[in-house]
Design a protein around this motif. Structure first.
Motif, PDB file in Angstrom:
ATOM      1  N   MET A  11       0.825  -1.204   0.000  1.00  0.00           N
ATOM      2  CA  MET A  11       0.000   0.000   0.000  1.00  0.00           C
ATOM      3  C   MET A  11       0.859   1.254   0.000  1.00  0.00           C
ATOM      4  SD  MET A  11      -3.446  -0.891   2.169  1.00  0.00           S
ATOM      5  CE  MET A  11      -2.847  -0.267   3.663  1.00  0.00           C
ATOM      6  N   VAL A  12       0.362   2.255  -0.720  1.00  0.00           N
ATOM      7  CA  VAL A  12       1.024   3.541  -0.813  1.00  0.00           C
ATOM      8  C   VAL A  12       0.008   4.614  -0.469  1.00  0.00           C
ATOM      9  CG1 VAL A  12       2.159   5.147  -2.382  1.00  0.00           C
ATOM     10  CG2 VAL A  12       2.546   2.702  -2.633  1.00  0.00           C
ATOM     11  N   SER A  13       0.394   5.551   0.358  1.00  0.00           N
ATOM     12  CA  SER A  13      -0.475   6.667   0.707  1.00  0.00           C
ATOM     13  C   SER A  13      -0.447   7.692  -0.419  1.00  0.00           C
ATOM     14  CB  SER A  13       0.000   7.303   2.007  1.00  0.00           C
ATOM     15  OG  SER A  13      -0.824   8.382   2.343  1.00  0.00           O
ATOM     16  N   VAL A  14      -1.626   8.172  -0.812  1.00  0.00           N
ATOM     17  CA  VAL A  14      -1.731   9.114  -1.919  1.00  0.00           C
ATOM     18  C   VAL A  14      -2.491  10.348  -1.455  1.00  0.00           C
ATOM     19  CG1 VAL A  14      -2.659   9.480  -4.217  1.00  0.00           C
ATOM     20  CG2 VAL A  14      -1.729   7.254  -3.611  1.00  0.00           C
ATOM     21  N   ASP A  15      -1.918  11.516  -1.699  1.00  0.00           N
ATOM     22  CA  ASP A  15      -2.573  12.783  -1.419  1.00  0.00           C
ATOM     23  C   ASP A  15      -3.238  13.230  -2.725  1.00  0.00           C
ATOM     24  OD1 ASP A  15      -3.354  15.243  -0.444  1.00  0.00           O
ATOM     25  OD2 ASP A  15      -1.371  16.133  -0.675  1.00  0.00           O
ATOM     26  N   LEU A  16      -4.563  13.170  -2.800  1.00  0.00           N
ATOM     27  CA  LEU A  16      -5.271  13.452  -4.050  1.00  0.00           C
ATOM     28  C   LEU A  16      -4.951  14.833  -4.614  1.00  0.00           C
ATOM     29  CD1 LEU A  16      -8.816  11.928  -3.512  1.00  0.00           C
ATOM     30  CD2 LEU A  16      -6.887  10.997  -4.773  1.00  0.00           C
ATOM     31  N   GLU A  17      -4.805  15.816  -3.760  1.00  0.00           N
ATOM     32  CA  GLU A  17      -4.556  17.169  -4.241  1.00  0.00           C
ATOM     33  C   GLU A  17      -3.233  17.274  -4.997  1.00  0.00           C
ATOM     34  OE1 GLU A  17      -5.726  16.459  -1.188  1.00  0.00           O
ATOM     35  OE2 GLU A  17      -7.722  17.312  -1.388  1.00  0.00           O
ATOM     36  N   ASN A  18      -2.288  16.402  -4.674  1.00  0.00           N
ATOM     37  CA  ASN A  18      -0.949  16.494  -5.271  1.00  0.00           C
ATOM     38  C   ASN A  18      -0.611  15.347  -6.216  1.00  0.00           C
ATOM     39  OD1 ASN A  18      -0.322  18.879  -3.823  1.00  0.00           O
ATOM     40  ND2 ASN A  18       0.014  17.630  -2.009  1.00  0.00           N
ATOM     41  N   ILE A  19      -1.562  14.475  -6.487  1.00  0.00           N
ATOM     42  CA  ILE A  19      -1.262  13.273  -7.263  1.00  0.00           C
ATOM     43  C   ILE A  19      -0.770  13.584  -8.677  1.00  0.00           C
ATOM     44  CG2 ILE A  19      -3.578  12.850  -8.178  1.00  0.00           C
ATOM     45  CD1 ILE A  19      -3.104   9.871  -7.540  1.00  0.00           C
ATOM     46  N   LEU A  20      -1.186  14.701  -9.248  1.00  0.00           N
ATOM     47  CA  LEU A  20      -0.800  15.037 -10.618  1.00  0.00           C
ATOM     48  C   LEU A  20       0.337  16.042 -10.710  1.00  0.00           C
ATOM     49  CD1 LEU A  20      -4.369  15.270 -12.154  1.00  0.00           C
ATOM     50  CD2 LEU A  20      -2.723  13.432 -12.454  1.00  0.00           C
ATOM     51  N   VAL A  30      -4.423   3.410 -12.457  1.00  0.00           N
ATOM     52  CA  VAL A  30      -4.626   2.810 -11.143  1.00  0.00           C
ATOM     53  C   VAL A  30      -4.738   1.307 -11.359  1.00  0.00           C
ATOM     54  CG1 VAL A  30      -6.125   2.696  -9.129  1.00  0.00           C
ATOM     55  CG2 VAL A  30      -5.798   4.876 -10.307  1.00  0.00           C
ATOM     56  N   GLN A  31      -3.807   0.562 -10.783  1.00  0.00           N
ATOM     57  CA  GLN A  31      -3.794  -0.885 -10.926  1.00  0.00           C
ATOM     58  C   GLN A  31      -3.892  -1.538  -9.563  1.00  0.00           C
ATOM     59  OE1 GLN A  31       0.032  -1.025 -13.120  1.00  0.00           O
ATOM     60  NE2 GLN A  31      -1.116  -2.272 -14.578  1.00  0.00           N
ATOM     61  N   GLY A  32      -4.425  -2.745  -9.540  1.00  0.00           N
ATOM     62  CA  GLY A  32      -4.482  -3.487  -8.296  1.00  0.00           C
ATOM     63  C   GLY A  32      -5.377  -4.690  -8.422  1.00  0.00           C
ATOM     64  N   GLU A  33      -5.297  -5.531  -7.442  1.00  0.00           N
ATOM     65  CA  GLU A  33      -6.116  -6.733  -7.397  1.00  0.00           C
ATOM     66  C   GLU A  33      -7.585  -6.355  -7.242  1.00  0.00           C
ATOM     67  OE1 GLU A  33      -4.897  -9.856  -7.762  1.00  0.00           O
ATOM     68  OE2 GLU A  33      -2.930  -8.951  -8.055  1.00  0.00           O
ATOM     69  N   ALA A  34      -8.451  -7.287  -7.613  1.00  0.00           N
ATOM     70  CA  ALA A  34      -9.889  -7.071  -7.467  1.00  0.00           C
ATOM     71  C   ALA A  34     -10.241  -6.806  -6.010  1.00  0.00           C
ATOM     72  CB  ALA A  34     -10.646  -8.300  -7.970  1.00  0.00           C
TER      73      ALA A  34
END
Length: 70
Positions: A11-20, A30-34
């Motif tokens: 798992m990685v923490s993501v700050d939505l405001e700065n993601i781009l 965005v990839q990941g298991e079901a």
């Protein structure tokens, strides 16, 4: 429980405001298991963009495409 433990290690923490901020383009993958929350994350991002102005005027529109249905 072993699957959950393995997922938590990745798992990685993501700050939505700065993601781009550090991206050359305006696309993310965005990839990941079901069942890990990919669709939930993307729906939340679209909702924040529409209602709270997330990312300001960076986008004219945000499109969520469920590839499972394509």
């Amino acid at each position: 429980h072993k699957v959950r433990e393995e997922m938590e290690k990745k798992m990685v923490s993501v700050d939505l405001e700065n993601i781009l901020n550090d991206k050359d383009g305006k696309r993310i993958v965005v990839q990941g298991e079901a069942g890990v929350g990919k669709s939930t994350l993307l729906k939340r991002m679209a909702q924040k963009w529409a209602s709270e102005g997330l990312w300001g005027q960076m986008f004219a529109a945000v499109v969520h495409i469920t590839l499972r249905n394509v």
